[in-house]
Write a protein that holds these residues in place. Structure first.
Motif, PDB file in Angstrom:
ATOM      1  N   GLY A 245      27.837 -18.829  45.856  1.00 38.56           N
ATOM      2  CA  GLY A 245      28.387 -17.516  45.538  1.00 38.56           C
ATOM      3  C   GLY A 245      27.290 -16.487  45.694  1.00 38.56           C
ATOM      4  O   GLY A 245      26.212 -16.783  46.235  1.00 38.56           O
ATOM      5  N   CYS A 246      27.542 -15.278  45.220  1.00 40.72           N
ATOM      6  CA  CYS A 246      26.474 -14.277  45.269  1.00 40.72           C
ATOM      7  C   CYS A 246      26.746 -13.116  44.331  1.00 40.72           C
ATOM      8  O   CYS A 246      27.876 -12.934  43.862  1.00 40.72           O
ATOM      9  CB  CYS A 246      26.264 -13.758  46.701  1.00 40.72           C
ATOM     10  SG  CYS A 246      27.648 -12.855  47.373  1.00 40.72           S
ATOM     11  N   VAL A 247      25.669 -12.384  44.057  1.00 40.65           N
ATOM     12  CA  VAL A 247      25.764 -11.103  43.361  1.00 40.65           C
ATOM     13  C   VAL A 247      25.450 -10.052  44.405  1.00 40.65           C
ATOM     14  O   VAL A 247      24.512 -10.212  45.195  1.00 40.65           O
ATOM     15  CB  VAL A 247      24.703 -10.969  42.246  1.00 40.65           C
ATOM     16  CG1 VAL A 247      24.871  -9.637  41.509  1.00 40.65           C
ATOM     17  CG2 VAL A 247      24.743 -12.129  41.282  1.00 40.65           C
ATOM     18  N   ILE A 248      26.210  -8.942  44.376  1.00 41.09           N
ATOM     19  CA  ILE A 248      25.912  -7.833  45.273  1.00 41.09           C
ATOM     20  C   ILE A 248      25.755  -6.581  44.425  1.00 41.09           C
ATOM     21  O   ILE A 248      26.645  -6.252  43.627  1.00 41.09           O
ATOM     22  CB  ILE A 248      27.036  -7.666  46.298  1.00 41.09           C
ATOM     23  CG1 ILE A 248      27.125  -8.975  47.085  1.00 41.09           C
ATOM     24  CG2 ILE A 248      26.774  -6.473  47.209  1.00 41.09           C
ATOM     25  CD1 ILE A 248      27.973  -8.961  48.270  1.00 41.09           C
ATOM     26  N   THR A 249      24.629  -5.930  44.547  1.00 43.96           N
ATOM     27  CA  THR A 249      24.396  -4.725  43.750  1.00 43.96           C
ATOM     28  C   THR A 249      23.433  -3.788  44.467  1.00 43.96           C
ATOM     29  O   THR A 249      22.501  -4.233  45.128  1.00 43.96           O
ATOM     30  CB  THR A 249      23.835  -5.077  42.351  1.00 43.96           C
ATOM     31  OG1 THR A 249      23.515  -3.865  41.675  1.00 43.96           O
ATOM     32  CG2 THR A 249      22.590  -5.942  42.417  1.00 43.96           C
ATOM     33  N   LYS A 250      23.715  -2.501  44.308  1.00 47.94           N
ATOM     34  CA  LYS A 250      22.780  -1.502  44.867  1.00 47.94           C
ATOM     35  C   LYS A 250      21.803  -1.049  43.799  1.00 47.94           C
ATOM     36  O   LYS A 250      21.001  -0.142  44.046  1.00 47.94           O
ATOM     37  CB  LYS A 250      23.560  -0.323  45.435  1.00 47.94           C
ATOM     38  CG  LYS A 250      24.262  -0.694  46.733  1.00 47.94           C
ATOM     39  CD  LYS A 250      24.578   0.511  47.582  1.00 47.94           C
ATOM     40  CE  LYS A 250      24.996   0.037  48.982  1.00 47.94           C
ATOM     41  NZ  LYS A 250      25.491   1.121  49.810  1.00 47.94           N
ATOM     42  N   ASN A 251      21.863  -1.642  42.624  1.00 47.84           N
ATOM     43  CA  ASN A 251      20.944  -1.296  41.546  1.00 47.84           C
ATOM     44  C   ASN A 251      19.672  -2.142  41.728  1.00 47.84           C
ATOM     45  O   ASN A 251      19.653  -3.346  41.438  1.00 47.84           O
ATOM     46  CB  ASN A 251      21.632  -1.581  40.202  1.00 47.84           C
ATOM     47  CG  ASN A 251      20.773  -1.188  39.022  1.00 47.84           C
ATOM     48  OD1 ASN A 251      19.569  -1.412  39.032  1.00 47.84           O
ATOM     49  ND2 ASN A 251      21.410  -0.619  38.014  1.00 47.84           N
ATOM     50  N   HIS A 252      18.617  -1.521  42.231  1.00 53.05           N
ATOM     51  CA  HIS A 252      17.416  -2.282  42.609  1.00 53.05           C
ATOM     52  C   HIS A 252      16.709  -2.876  41.404  1.00 53.05           C
ATOM     53  O   HIS A 252      16.128  -3.957  41.488  1.00 53.05           O
ATOM     54  CB  HIS A 252      16.480  -1.411  43.445  1.00 53.05           C
ATOM     55  CG  HIS A 252      17.038  -1.153  44.819  1.00 53.05           C
ATOM     56  ND1 HIS A 252      17.186  -2.152  45.751  1.00 53.05           N
ATOM     57  CD2 HIS A 252      17.544  -0.036  45.379  1.00 53.05           C
ATOM     58  CE1 HIS A 252      17.751  -1.663  46.837  1.00 53.05           C
ATOM     59  NE2 HIS A 252      17.978  -0.371  46.638  1.00 53.05           N
TER      60      HIS A 252
END
Ligand SMILES: Cc1ncc(COP(=O)(O)O)c(C=O)c1O
Length: 397
Positions: A245-252
């Protein structure tokens, strides 16, 4: 020696804990139709195994903690189809959506912090939140209006200084309901106004029916620093055992801290990531047939359930679950009776009683969740057994 109060407070999975009764029924020679678990029967695309078989390194090495680059790139390309633009610093590969959720919650919760979740919810959410010493703040829904929850007036009173996130499975598990773009916009506005994260569990994203288009929380640019997407190949590509699976985030900042946890567990499985990259690269037309099959089963199942006296069942718009109210006081007792004492021509059914999908004590007692992950003929037969079982249950001495 005493175990932690944290683990003692966690309940056994409402989806798996009735296997002892099903195993007994099987041992007695009954055929059991398993509708309790979201284990699809759709064949895993051959390309997965083909890619794994091609692997010819002498040593099966650890993968990078954040994931293998070819899988990250395949995921980035998949998201581009939806107009969502990410780079490798936005993606972190995990052992299924499950690990993605545990990592996210560990990163954002302090002890006692709260996560708003519409109930009934995917039961393991409560486990994952407890593992991070957080608290579920349930947003209660009812079967009579299809478990609808996207109502500002219902959500506002649940927000307080402890609120860290709202956690939404969209399309939903166990309810199958889907949010409209306007409802999602309302939730985004609340998240901005009250400063909390949106954990968008979109593992069922491709399974949206009635010609509707799926909207992702990742498409709302004004909240891109607070949206955290959970994704997985388990259901989308019928590859539950691969654990990718994965996590996707634009929060660096969040991504950097998720990486610490990923480094702690070293990596997700190397071979499965190679197979998963090929799945994400498949032509999107792959989903047309799978989606049509699930949609057809949903129609068959909902029609059959609605034809049973006393069943309350709204038609869900996505995923592959239906939750409905049965004309019994206690669905858990009914299930145990079905497995222990009932059969029709040597056959019976296992479903998931819905009480375990609620945080509020006493709710969901007469509800059940079924997963339409068997072929049409078996789904029809299963619902027929439930119908016959309900009649016999009502008339039992
Ligand atoms: C809503 C939802 N999220 C996450 C998961 C976790 O799936 P996996 O860990 O197999 O990716 C599931 C599994 O049933 C699910 O239904």
């Amino acid at each position: 020696m005493k175990l932690s109060s944290r683990v003692l407070g966690i309940k056994h999975s409402a989806i798996r804990k009735f296997y002892v009764y099903a195993n007994k029924a099987k041992a007695e020679g009954k055929k059991v139709y398993y509708l309790n678990i979201g284990q699809p029967d759709i064949t895993t695309p051959e390309i997965f195994m083909e890619e794994v078989r091609k692997y010819d390194a002498r040593v099966l090495e650890y993968a990078p903690s954040e994931g293998i680059p070819s899988l990250m790139d395949a995921i980035i390309d998949y998201y581009r189809r939806y107009g969502m633009v990410y780079d490798r610093h936005n993606v972190l590969i995990t052992n299924g959506g499950s690990e993605a959720l545990t990592f996210i919650l560990s990163c954002i919760l302090d002890p006692g912090d709260e996560v708003i979740i519409p109930e009934p919810y995917y039961t393991n959410y409560a486990t994952f939140i407890a593992m991070a010493d957080g608290k579920v703040r349930p947003l209660t829904t009812v079967p009579e209006d299809g478990y609808h929850y996207a109502d500002k007036e219902k959500i506002l009173p649940l927000i307080n200084e402890k609120t860290k996130a709202i956690l939404l499975a969209n399309p939903g598990n166990p309810t199958g309901n889907i949010l409209t773009r306007a409802e999602m916009g309302m939730i985004c506005d609340l998240a901005k106004e009250h400063d909390f994260y949106i954990i968008a569990d979109e593992v069922y994203r491709e399974f949206v029916y009635d010609g509707k288009e799926m909207t992702s929380f990742g498409q709302f640019e004004d909240v891109e620093d607070r949206v955290i997407i959970v994704d997985s190949i388990s259901k989308r590509f019928s590859a539950c055992g691969a654990r990718v699976g994965c996590v996707i985030t634009k929060n660096h900042e969040l991504h950097g801290n998720l990486l610490k946890l990923a480094q702690g567990r070293l990596c997700a499985p190397t071979l499965e990531q190679i197979g998963a990259a090929a799945l994400y690269r498949m032509d999107p037309s792959y989903f047309d047939e799978v989606r049509a099959e699930y949609e057809h089963r949903r129609n068959v199942v909902v029609d059959a359930l609605r034809s049973i006296d006393g069943v309350v069942c709204e038609k869900p718009g996505g995923s592959f679950y239906v939750t409905c109210k049965l004309p019994v006081e206690n669905a858990e007792e009914f299930l145990i009776w079905l497995l222990e004492e009932f059969d029709d021509q040597g056959e019976t059914v296992m479903f998931a009683p819905a009480e375990g999908f609620y945080a509020t004590p006493g709710l969901g007692k007469s509800e059940m969740r079924i997963a339409y992950v068997l072929k049409e003929e078996d789904m029809r037969r299963s619902i027929e057994i439930i119908r016959l079982g309900l009649e016999a249950y009502k008339n039992r001495k």
